[in-house]
Motif scaffolding. Structure first.
Motif, PDB file in Angstrom:
ATOM      1  N   SER A 198       0.807  -1.557  -0.339  1.00 33.12           N
ATOM      2  CA  SER A 198      -0.084   0.539  -0.471  1.00 33.12           C
ATOM      3  C   SER A 198       0.720   1.136  -0.542  1.00 33.12           C
ATOM      4  N   GLY A 199       0.474   2.659  -0.046  1.00 33.51           N
ATOM      5  CA  GLY A 199       1.213   3.206   0.315  1.00 33.51           C
ATOM      6  C   GLY A 199       1.641   3.883   1.195  1.00 33.51           C
ATOM      7  N   PHE A 200       0.707   3.574   2.289  1.00 32.18           N
ATOM      8  CA  PHE A 200       0.729   4.198   3.780  1.00 32.18           C
ATOM      9  C   PHE A 200       2.244   2.896   3.503  1.00 32.18           C
ATOM     10  N   ASN A 226       5.196   4.600   2.431  1.00 31.27           N
ATOM     11  CA  ASN A 226       5.078   5.225   3.118  1.00 31.27           C
ATOM     12  C   ASN A 226       7.214   5.280   4.459  1.00 31.27           C
ATOM     13  N   HIS A 248       0.956  13.895   3.737  1.00 28.09           N
ATOM     14  CA  HIS A 248       0.019  12.945   5.063  1.00 28.09           C
ATOM     15  C   HIS A 248       0.898  12.614   6.560  1.00 28.09           C
ATOM     16  N   SER A 301       0.730   9.127   6.657  1.00 28.87           N
ATOM     17  CA  SER A 301       1.754   7.960   6.291  1.00 28.87           C
ATOM     18  C   SER A 301       3.085   8.166   6.217  1.00 28.87           C
ATOM     19  N   ASP A 341       4.610  16.500   0.173  1.00 29.49           N
ATOM     20  CA  ASP A 341       3.667  15.586  -1.012  1.00 29.49           C
ATOM     21  C   ASP A 341       3.254  15.884  -2.190  1.00 29.49           C
ATOM     22  N   SER A 368      -3.785  16.501  -0.761  1.00 31.19           N
ATOM     23  CA  SER A 368      -5.304  15.719  -1.133  1.00 31.19           C
ATOM     24  C   SER A 368      -6.200  16.409  -0.350  1.00 31.19           C
ATOM     25  N   ASP A 378       5.896  12.462  -2.126  1.00 28.35           N
ATOM     26  CA  ASP A 378       4.721  11.471  -2.172  1.00 28.35           C
ATOM     27  C   ASP A 378       3.302  12.100  -3.228  1.00 28.35           C
ATOM     28  N   ALA A 401       1.071  10.289  -4.306  1.00 24.71           N
ATOM     29  CA  ALA A 401      -0.418   9.656  -3.652  1.00 24.71           C
ATOM     30  C   ALA A 401      -1.599  10.323  -4.731  1.00 24.71           C
ATOM     31  N   THR A 409       0.750   5.799  -5.336  1.00 20.22           N
ATOM     32  CA  THR A 409      -0.011   4.567  -4.466  1.00 20.22           C
ATOM     33  C   THR A 409      -0.672   3.915  -5.863  1.00 20.22           C
ATOM     34  N   SER A 438      -3.873   3.018  -5.610  1.00 14.00           N
ATOM     35  CA  SER A 438      -5.034   3.000  -5.113  1.00 14.00           C
ATOM     36  C   SER A 438      -5.853   3.609  -5.385  1.00 14.00           C
ATOM     37  N   LYS A 439      -5.429   4.727  -6.188  1.00 16.33           N
ATOM     38  CA  LYS A 439      -5.666   6.108  -6.689  1.00 16.33           C
ATOM     39  C   LYS A 439      -5.972   6.046  -7.582  1.00 16.33           C
ATOM     40  N   GLY A 452      -1.451  -0.486  -3.716  1.00 18.17           N
ATOM     41  CA  GLY A 452      -0.147  -0.627  -3.634  1.00 18.17           C
ATOM     42  C   GLY A 452       0.214   0.518  -3.445  1.00 18.17           C
TER      43      GLY A 452
HETATM   44  N1  PMP Z   1      -0.095   9.379   0.477  1.00 20.30           N
HETATM   45  C1  PMP Z   1      -1.151  10.437   0.621  1.00 20.30           C
HETATM   46  C2  PMP Z   1      -0.392  11.244   0.203  1.00 20.30           C
HETATM   47  C3  PMP Z   1      -2.646   9.825   0.809  1.00 20.30           C
HETATM   48  O1  PMP Z   1      -3.030  10.722   0.807  1.00 20.30           O
HETATM   49  C4  PMP Z   1      -2.380   8.223   0.561  1.00 20.30           C
HETATM   50  C5  PMP Z   1      -3.937   7.983   0.593  1.00 20.30           C
HETATM   51  N2  PMP Z   1      -4.566   8.393   1.626  1.00 20.30           N
HETATM   52  C6  PMP Z   1      -1.337   7.342   0.932  1.00 20.30           C
HETATM   53  C7  PMP Z   1       0.108   8.235   1.130  1.00 20.30           C
HETATM   54  C8  PMP Z   1      -1.627   6.346   0.804  1.00 20.30           C
HETATM   55  O2  PMP Z   1      -1.824   5.184   0.490  1.00 20.30           O
HETATM   56  P1  PMP Z   1      -2.829   4.413   0.116  1.00 20.30           P
HETATM   57  O3  PMP Z   1      -4.419   4.810   0.437  1.00 20.30           O
HETATM   58  O4  PMP Z   1      -1.777   3.307  -1.256  1.00 20.30           O
HETATM   59  O5  PMP Z   1      -2.805   3.982   1.901  1.00 20.30           O
END
Ligand code: PMP
Length: 396
Positions: free
Chosen positions: A110-112, A115, A136, A138, A182, A186, A211, A213, A241, A243-244, A250
């Motif tokens: 995941s992105g989280f 990081n 963010h 993460s 970032d 977001s 980042d 994302a 990420t 995931s978006k 991922g």
């Molecule tokens: N970084 C940023 C700036 C995000 O907005 C997010 C998701 N909200 C993430 C990382 C984490 O990504 P993921 O949902 O793929 O875990």
């Protein structure tokens, strides 16, 4: 029997959150997360997903995911460093490196956790990290995990960054110093001032970490914020990420080969947590291929983003400083933001309220995420609902 201390802690704190309008209800979505979603038996125009390009429900991604299940099974079976690295993961990483224009890529679950993994694999207690105050969660957690000294700079304030970088270097206390931001913020949709950040990084020999994302698939004709500014050779970590905009799940870091080699031996979720499933890896790769073939979805996203933004602005809503399709409607007081979101829901629009601690206190908002999959009719209907509810609540 459960612990009395735990019960008291949980009950007191939950009650306080609810009393202050800081408790977010979770509404399960019945079916797919497309431009129209079904919640509690209601059809709603969905303005709250990160599915920027509509790829989460794209037929081409669904097909390769099904094929991957047939050929490779439902799960990867192990962590990447034992035998969970499937050919599909390698193909995905190669495709991502091509897309990002870097020597190599490492992907995570995941992105989280990307990081958490990547920051702490490189930085330690003898180092310092200059971090934008609106980064963010993460990133914040990854910085904390690294045990490096965290030095926050005012949001996108380049004078503050320069001053703090200079102080950190001149203190002589740190082995390495990183600046982390970032690419697209977001909650407001504004873009980091990367050209200035890179210039400051060059002046003080800072490690640069972006980042992206919310920039990937959205800026730089899809390739992200770093490409948008033409800075591919100047940023050490291009994190993103899957995931978006990519529509799957991922996270990844794109960078030089030596960095990716190091992350493969030192980042803990890569070493100790099972790899993403074959379907996820195959669908993500397909999404990248689609983005590399054509900018059609990217262009549609911007067209829809600008349309919604203009409509809400004309009605008199405060949409902040957004420079991307992310369109906040800043209401202020937390409870009012939640009430606004609730009324939009009743009228057929799903736009979730975002309140403290996700955004600073007193800046509660409803955040809109138009996607390439929305039609003009859907956006017109949403704007009409905004007008009705906004007038009814005295917000416009
Ligand atoms: N970084 C940023 C700036 C995000 O907005 C997010 C998701 N909200 C993430 C990382 C984490 O990504 P993921 O949902 O793929 O875990």
């Amino acid at each position: 029997m459960s612990s009395k201390t735990l019960d008291k802690f949980l009950n007191d704190n939950l009650a306080e959150l609810k009393a202050n309008g800081l408790y977010n209800e979770i509404d399960p979505v019945q079916g797919a997360n497309g431009p129209i979603i079904h919640i509690n038996g209601k059809n709603l125009i969905n303005l709250s997903s990160n599915n920027y390009l509509g790829l989460a429900t794209d037929e081409r991604l669904k097909q390769v995911a099904k094929d991957a299940v047939d050929s490779h099974g439902a799960g990867a079976g192990a962590v990447r460093t034992i035998n969970g690295t499937l050919d599909l993961h390698i193909e995905l990483e190669k495709k991502l490196a091509e897309f990002k224009g870097t020597e190599a890529v490492i992907s995570y679950q995941s992105g989280f956790n990307c990081n958490m993994a990547a920051i702490s694999a490189v930085m330690d207690k003898h180092d310092a990290i200059l971090s934008d105050e609106l980064n963010h969660a993460s990133i914040i957690d990854g910085c904390r995990l690294s045990k490096a000294k965290i030095i926050r700079f005012a949001h996108s304030d380049m004078d503050d960054l320069r001053l703090k970088a200079k102080e950190a270097v001149e203190s002589g206390q740190y082995n390495k110093i990183m600046v982390i931001t970032d690419g697209v913020f977001s909650m407001d949709g504004d873009i980091a001032k990367l050209p200035e950040i890179v210039e400051i990084a060059e002046e003080f020999d800072l490690i640069t970490y972006v980042d992206d994302a919310h920039g990937s698939g959205v800026l730089g004709k899809g390739a992200g914020t770093v490409k948008h500014f033409g800075l591919q050779d100047k940023v050490d970590f291009q994190m993103g990420t899957l995931s978006k905009a990519i529509g799957v799940i991922g996270g990844y870091v794109a960078g030089k080969a030596n960095l990716i080699d190091w992350l493969k031996v030192r980042s803990r979720p890569f070493l100790f947590s099972t790899a993403v499933s074959p379907a996820d890896a195959a669908a993500s790769k397909k999404a990248i291929e689609i983005l590399m073939e054509s900018t059609e979805l990217h262009d549609k996203l911007w067209e829809n983003g600008n349309y919604l933004k203009d409509g809400l602005k004309k009605l008199g809503f405060d949409i902040g400083n957004s420079e991307t399709p992310i369109t906040p409607c800043i209401i202020g007081e937390e409870k009012a933001a939640q009430e606004f979101s609730k009324r939009l829901f009743e009228e057929g629009v799903y736009a979730k309220s975002i309140v403290f601690p996700t955004v600073p206190r007193g800046t509660g908002r409803v955040r809109n995420m138009p996607t390439a999959a929305h039609t003009k009719e859907m956006l017109d209907e949403a704007i009409q609902v905004y007008e009705k509810v906004g007038k009814e609540m005295g917000l416009i």
